[in-house]
Enzyme design. Structure first.
Site, PDB file in Angstrom:
ATOM      1  N   PRO E   2       0.847  -1.201   0.000  1.00 32.29           N
ATOM      2  CA  PRO E   2       0.000   0.000   0.000  1.00 32.29           C
ATOM      3  C   PRO E   2       0.882   1.250   0.000  1.00 32.29           C
ATOM      4  O   PRO E   2       1.947   1.273   0.614  1.00 32.29           O
ATOM      5  CB  PRO E   2      -0.785  -0.110   1.312  1.00 32.29           C
ATOM      6  CG  PRO E   2      -0.072  -1.100   2.145  1.00 32.29           C
ATOM      7  CD  PRO E   2       0.636  -2.015   1.204  1.00 32.29           C
ATOM      8  N   THR E   3       0.427   2.253  -0.735  1.00 26.21           N
ATOM      9  CA  THR E   3       1.173   3.506  -0.825  1.00 26.21           C
ATOM     10  C   THR E   3       0.274   4.629  -0.335  1.00 26.21           C
ATOM     11  O   THR E   3      -0.855   4.765  -0.790  1.00 26.21           O
ATOM     12  CB  THR E   3       1.614   3.758  -2.288  1.00 26.21           C
ATOM     13  OG1 THR E   3       2.401   2.647  -2.722  1.00 26.21           O
ATOM     14  CG2 THR E   3       2.427   5.030  -2.417  1.00 26.21           C
TER      15      THR E   3
END
Lengths: 62, 62, 62, 62, 62, 62
Positions: E2-3
């Site tokens: 996840p960013t």
């Protein structure tokens, strides 16, 4: 060359999108100068389960 | 660690996406250094009704 | 019309940026088609104090 | 007023999203101050064919 | 993987950023699973003259 | 709640930014409905060395 990204809740009609991009392009050229052709606008339709305000997803609000 | 976001009109094939990310990763490592594993690329397929140039949605062009 | 955003750690030279955008534009046209003039690339130079991996800012790593 | 964008692989449940936005809002207010109501979070569910690491799409990994 | 992207008004200290990214990484792993090393967080410090709410730049508010 | 991001070449004045955000907020409310207070606009001033069109940085054009 200005590039606009608009994030809005899903459910808007094509008519609303057409009017919105026409108006924003007009305003952009009026204030910043340049040609209409250099104005790009990208819309993201966000699902209610993917937007939270105050720690609560909009899909969970009644 | 460089992170790439690509916004492109919907309709590209998986083969095109595979080739594009392989090539961009190769070019990134070649120019900026670092390991391929540190290069992330995220693609957004944009619907024609969500992209406007010159104040007109691409879905409205003939 | 594809639009690329590149986030990378600050400190790259103009020569690197020049080469990177030239190569990405070439690859983009090769794989996706279209004209080079329709490829826009925007670079963000990210400060080490503004990028975290694994919960640690890169400015805090030795 | 801080605005968070989260890009994550598709497939997370509503329960995970609910918990994630509640926790991030709590942490944000705790560390940065301000009111929970001023914290917006937007989630993007990314398809495996649209995320590449190391030059390979996640849809191509076994 | 996840960013996270965080846009917040400029002026936060390194101590606040350090605490924020550590906490968000912890919460992310707790809710979504995965390794801390796969969580990237990018912060954008936004100038008050570049953020508007209700049609007024924050630099113009007293 | 719609959120606008505007990327434009650096060098615009505060007066231009003030006018632009006021006009876009007005247009947004007119077309999409909602309250002006729910419209957020974030501007990014992009340096000429960080924007490429057609494979050439704008800082390299004469």
């Amino acid at each position: 060359m200005p590039t606009y990204h608009i994030e809005m809740m899903e459910g808007r009609t094509i008519e609303q999108k057409k009017k919105l991009v026409a108006e924003i392009t007009r305003v952009s050229v009026e204030v910043l100068g340049g040609l209409p052709e250099s104005v790009d606008i990208l819309i993201t339709d966000v699902k209610r389960e993917n937007w939270s305000t105050g720690g609560v997803l909009w899909s969970e609000r009644s």
